[in-house]
Enzyme design. Structure first.
Site, PDB file in Angstrom:
ATOM      1  N   HIS A  60      -6.813  -3.265   2.680  1.00 45.89           N
ATOM      2  CA  HIS A  60      -5.991  -2.048   2.758  1.00 45.89           C
ATOM      3  C   HIS A  60      -6.810  -0.868   2.240  1.00 45.89           C
ATOM      4  O   HIS A  60      -7.483  -0.986   1.225  1.00 45.89           O
ATOM      5  CB  HIS A  60      -4.737  -2.246   1.894  1.00 45.89           C
ATOM      6  CG  HIS A  60      -3.723  -1.162   2.054  1.00 45.89           C
ATOM      7  ND1 HIS A  60      -3.851   0.073   1.469  1.00 45.89           N
ATOM      8  CD2 HIS A  60      -2.557  -1.123   2.751  1.00 45.89           C
ATOM      9  CE1 HIS A  60      -2.805   0.820   1.797  1.00 45.89           C
ATOM     10  NE2 HIS A  60      -2.002   0.117   2.573  1.00 45.89           N
ATOM     11  N   CYS A  99      -3.988   1.219   7.828  1.00 47.34           N
ATOM     12  CA  CYS A  99      -2.805   1.921   7.330  1.00 47.34           C
ATOM     13  C   CYS A  99      -2.918   3.388   7.722  1.00 47.34           C
ATOM     14  O   CYS A  99      -3.715   4.135   7.149  1.00 47.34           O
ATOM     15  CB  CYS A  99      -2.694   1.767   5.811  1.00 47.34           C
ATOM     16  SG  CYS A  99      -1.299   2.686   5.136  1.00 47.34           S
ATOM     17  N   HIS A 102      -0.334  -1.075   9.152  1.00 48.10           N
ATOM     18  CA  HIS A 102       0.780  -0.384   8.507  1.00 48.10           C
ATOM     19  C   HIS A 102       0.982   0.914   9.269  1.00 48.10           C
ATOM     20  O   HIS A 102       0.063   1.732   9.322  1.00 48.10           O
ATOM     21  CB  HIS A 102       0.432  -0.012   7.068  1.00 48.10           C
ATOM     22  CG  HIS A 102       0.415  -1.157   6.115  1.00 48.10           C
ATOM     23  ND1 HIS A 102       0.086  -1.004   4.790  1.00 48.10           N
ATOM     24  CD2 HIS A 102       0.731  -2.468   6.273  1.00 48.10           C
ATOM     25  CE1 HIS A 102       0.191  -2.181   4.174  1.00 48.10           C
ATOM     26  NE2 HIS A 102       0.556  -3.084   5.053  1.00 48.10           N
ATOM     27  N   ASP A 111       5.714   0.989   7.690  1.00 41.86           N
ATOM     28  CA  ASP A 111       5.398   1.087   6.275  1.00 41.86           C
ATOM     29  C   ASP A 111       6.263   2.184   5.669  1.00 41.86           C
ATOM     30  O   ASP A 111       6.380   3.275   6.234  1.00 41.86           O
ATOM     31  CB  ASP A 111       3.914   1.420   6.122  1.00 41.86           C
ATOM     32  CG  ASP A 111       3.412   1.146   4.715  1.00 41.86           C
ATOM     33  OD1 ASP A 111       4.134   0.501   3.945  1.00 41.86           O
ATOM     34  OD2 ASP A 111       2.286   1.577   4.398  1.00 41.86           O
ATOM     35  N   HIS A 112       6.846   1.880   4.567  1.00 41.62           N
ATOM     36  CA  HIS A 112       7.714   2.814   3.842  1.00 41.62           C
ATOM     37  C   HIS A 112       8.801   3.355   4.775  1.00 41.62           C
ATOM     38  O   HIS A 112       8.891   2.992   5.931  1.00 41.62           O
ATOM     39  CB  HIS A 112       6.915   3.952   3.209  1.00 41.62           C
ATOM     40  CG  HIS A 112       5.794   3.453   2.351  1.00 41.62           C
ATOM     41  ND1 HIS A 112       4.849   4.263   1.796  1.00 41.62           N
ATOM     42  CD2 HIS A 112       5.472   2.198   1.934  1.00 41.62           C
ATOM     43  CE1 HIS A 112       3.998   3.535   1.084  1.00 41.62           C
ATOM     44  NE2 HIS A 112       4.360   2.275   1.173  1.00 41.62           N
ATOM     45  N   TYR A 153      10.734   1.276   0.113  1.00 45.11           N
ATOM     46  CA  TYR A 153      11.058   0.011   0.780  1.00 45.11           C
ATOM     47  C   TYR A 153      12.563  -0.239   0.898  1.00 45.11           C
ATOM     48  O   TYR A 153      13.044  -1.355   0.766  1.00 45.11           O
ATOM     49  CB  TYR A 153      10.373  -1.155   0.064  1.00 45.11           C
ATOM     50  CG  TYR A 153       8.884  -1.170   0.326  1.00 45.11           C
ATOM     51  CD1 TYR A 153       8.372  -1.785   1.467  1.00 45.11           C
ATOM     52  CD2 TYR A 153       7.987  -0.534  -0.524  1.00 45.11           C
ATOM     53  CE1 TYR A 153       7.023  -1.785   1.730  1.00 45.11           C
ATOM     54  CE2 TYR A 153       6.628  -0.525  -0.274  1.00 45.11           C
ATOM     55  CZ  TYR A 153       6.144  -1.154   0.854  1.00 45.11           C
ATOM     56  OH  TYR A 153       4.798  -1.148   1.128  1.00 45.11           O
TER      57      TYR A 153
HETATM   58  C1  DNO Z   1       2.124   0.172  -0.548  1.00 42.68           C
HETATM   59  C2  DNO Z   1       1.255  -0.853  -0.033  1.00 42.68           C
HETATM   60  C3  DNO Z   1       0.133  -1.265  -0.966  1.00 42.68           C
HETATM   61  C4  DNO Z   1      -0.561  -2.472  -0.382  1.00 42.68           C
HETATM   62  C5  DNO Z   1      -1.752  -2.945  -1.153  1.00 42.68           C
HETATM   63  C6  DNO Z   1      -2.473  -3.997  -0.371  1.00 42.68           C
HETATM   64  O1  DNO Z   1       3.152   0.425  -0.032  1.00 42.68           O
HETATM   65  O2  DNO Z   1       0.774  -0.505   1.192  1.00 42.68           O
HETATM   66  O3  DNO Z   1       0.641  -1.582  -2.211  1.00 42.68           O
HETATM   67  O4  DNO Z   1       0.326  -3.535  -0.351  1.00 42.68           O
HETATM   68  O5  DNO Z   1      -2.592  -1.912  -1.443  1.00 42.68           O
HETATM   69  O6  DNO Z   1      -3.264  -4.762  -1.195  1.00 42.68           O
END
Ligand code: DNO
Length: 393
Positions: free
Chosen positions: A236, A274, A301, A348-349, A365
């Site tokens: 990530h 991401c 993501h 994501d989020h 989340y």
């Molecule tokens: C946050 C996530 C991060 C991710 C880590 C992966 O929302 O995208 O905490 O899980 O960085 O290791």
């Protein structure tokens, strides 16, 4: 046309969003981790199977591990770190034995992702996560009072931070501290001010080059095991994608990603792409990155951020903000057609919105904001697939 895999992050039995909710959101894959185990512990087959069975009982598949945290001693190569690497390999072997083949991780020093505001009110009344660069500097300079912090900021920024700090009351300072040092889900470790300063001191001799080579050393050890076991690693990127607290960050740009991929050239050594993290930098060309790095993207993501020129950003709706989501989606769909293995993505989020505004949710989340994100992304995928099939694109 082959679809991407729709997944959803689930924090385990304590997550206020249930597996039933995940199903109703339409995801088929679950992204999860054994958060109850301390960093560095081996994930045993027994523990993995408990989680796997729970997910499968709900009619879902455990598609991705996010994350097996990389122990701080590995990042610093502190004496004895080799043992943690061996344990990491063992966890990968055990996951493979349980049929789980994608493992996400990050190599950010001390802190995982960082925000200053977890409830930034949007015009429509929903709440978003935000990074306020001035508030962050105020914390660093005047709350933490980090040694040498002034060398990381311009005189103008120090003035702004001072003015900001003077307006903050005790309660606001506590909240800011909690948000930055202990507030976010998935970041496994929280710190008091003293603990944090101590952790920072341990990085005093670790510069960009050193952290980079420690990362590549780690990957050269672990990726061959992943390769042998059929596991796909997905690193990530840094979030935010630049140095904070004077710490080095080595996965913020395309060139960082390329160096990491070249350190061990194998599909098993790949990226978690991401868009929200990379997208905070105007110099990251996201669509071009997916095009050029696509064959090494093992997990995705999808979210968008809106940035300004001052280093601030907030998390926008999935199809708004600065990320060219249709452009990214198109590249991902094309990449998916070239490969056998399905590419998992998750929304994501998401904003805290509707009923979730009155509930206790994990910042970023909540159920409904992500449900909206997933629905929009799913529609985008279908629409672009239609256009490709019908030669409209
Ligand atoms: C946050 C996530 C991060 C991710 C880590 C992966 O929302 O995208 O905490 O899980 O960085 O290791």
């Amino acid at each position: 046309m082959k679809n991407l895999e729709q997944t959803w992050r689930w924090f385990g039995p304590k997550d206020p969003v249930s597996l039933q909710d995940v199903r109703q959101a339409g995801a088929t894959g679950v992204v999860s981790a054994l958060h109850h185990l301390p960093n560095g512990a081996i994930w045993t087959v027994e523990e993995i199977m408990i989680r796997r069975n729970e997910i499968e009982k709900a009619g879902l598949t455990w598609s991705v591990v996010e994350s097996i945290p990389v122990h701080e001693d590995i990042k610093k190569q502190k004496p004895g770190f080799e043992e943690y690497i061996e344990d990491y390999k063992q966890s990968i072997v055990n996951l493979a034995q349980c049929g789980i083949q994608t493992v996400c991780y990050n190599f950010m020093p001390i802190l995982d992702w960082t925000r200053t505001d977890l409830a930034y009110e949007m015009e429509d009344g929903s709440r978003a996560l935000r990074f306020d660069a001035i508030a962050f500097a105020a914390f660093d300079l005047f709350v933490l009072q980090r040694k040498k912090a002034t060398s990381n900021y311009s005189p103008k920024r120090i003035e702004q931070a001072k003015a900001c700090f003077e307006k903050l009351g005790r309660e606001a300072i506590d909240k800011l501290q909690k948000n930055i040092l202990a507030g976010l889900p998935g970041a496994e470790e929280g710190y008091t001010l003293e603990e944090f300063q101590k952790a920072l001191d341990e990085y005093a001799s670790i510069d960009d080059q050193r952290l980079r080579s420690n990362l590549y050393d780690f990957v050269k050890e672990v990726a061959p095991v992943a390769e042998r076991e059929g596991v796909h690693l997905a690193i990530h990127p840094d979030d935010p994608p630049y140095s904070i607290f004077g710490l080095p960050r080595v996965l913020s740009t395309e060139s960082d990603a390329r160096q990491l991929l070249d350190a061990y050239p194998s599909p098993n050594n790949g990226l978690c792409f991401c868009t929200g993290s990379f997208g905070v930098r105007a110099d990251n060309d996201l669509v071009g990155m997916v095009k050029r790095l696509g064959d090494r993207i093992n997990f995705v993501h999808l979210r968008s951020t809106r940035r300004d020129d001052e280093g601030n950003f907030f998390e926008a709706d999935h199809l708004a903000g600065d990320v060219d989501m249709p452009g990214v989606m198109r590249m991902l769909i094309l990449e998916q057609q070239r490969r056998e293995k399905v590419i998992p993505f998750r929304p994501d989020h998401g904003h805290q919105m509707l009923d979730d505004l009155n509930k206790k949710t994990n910042p970023g989340y909540s159920a409904i904001g992500r449900l909206r994100g997933l629905a929009e992304l799913r529609g985008l995928e279908k629409g672009i697939q239609f256009m490709i099939t019908n030669k409209m694109l």
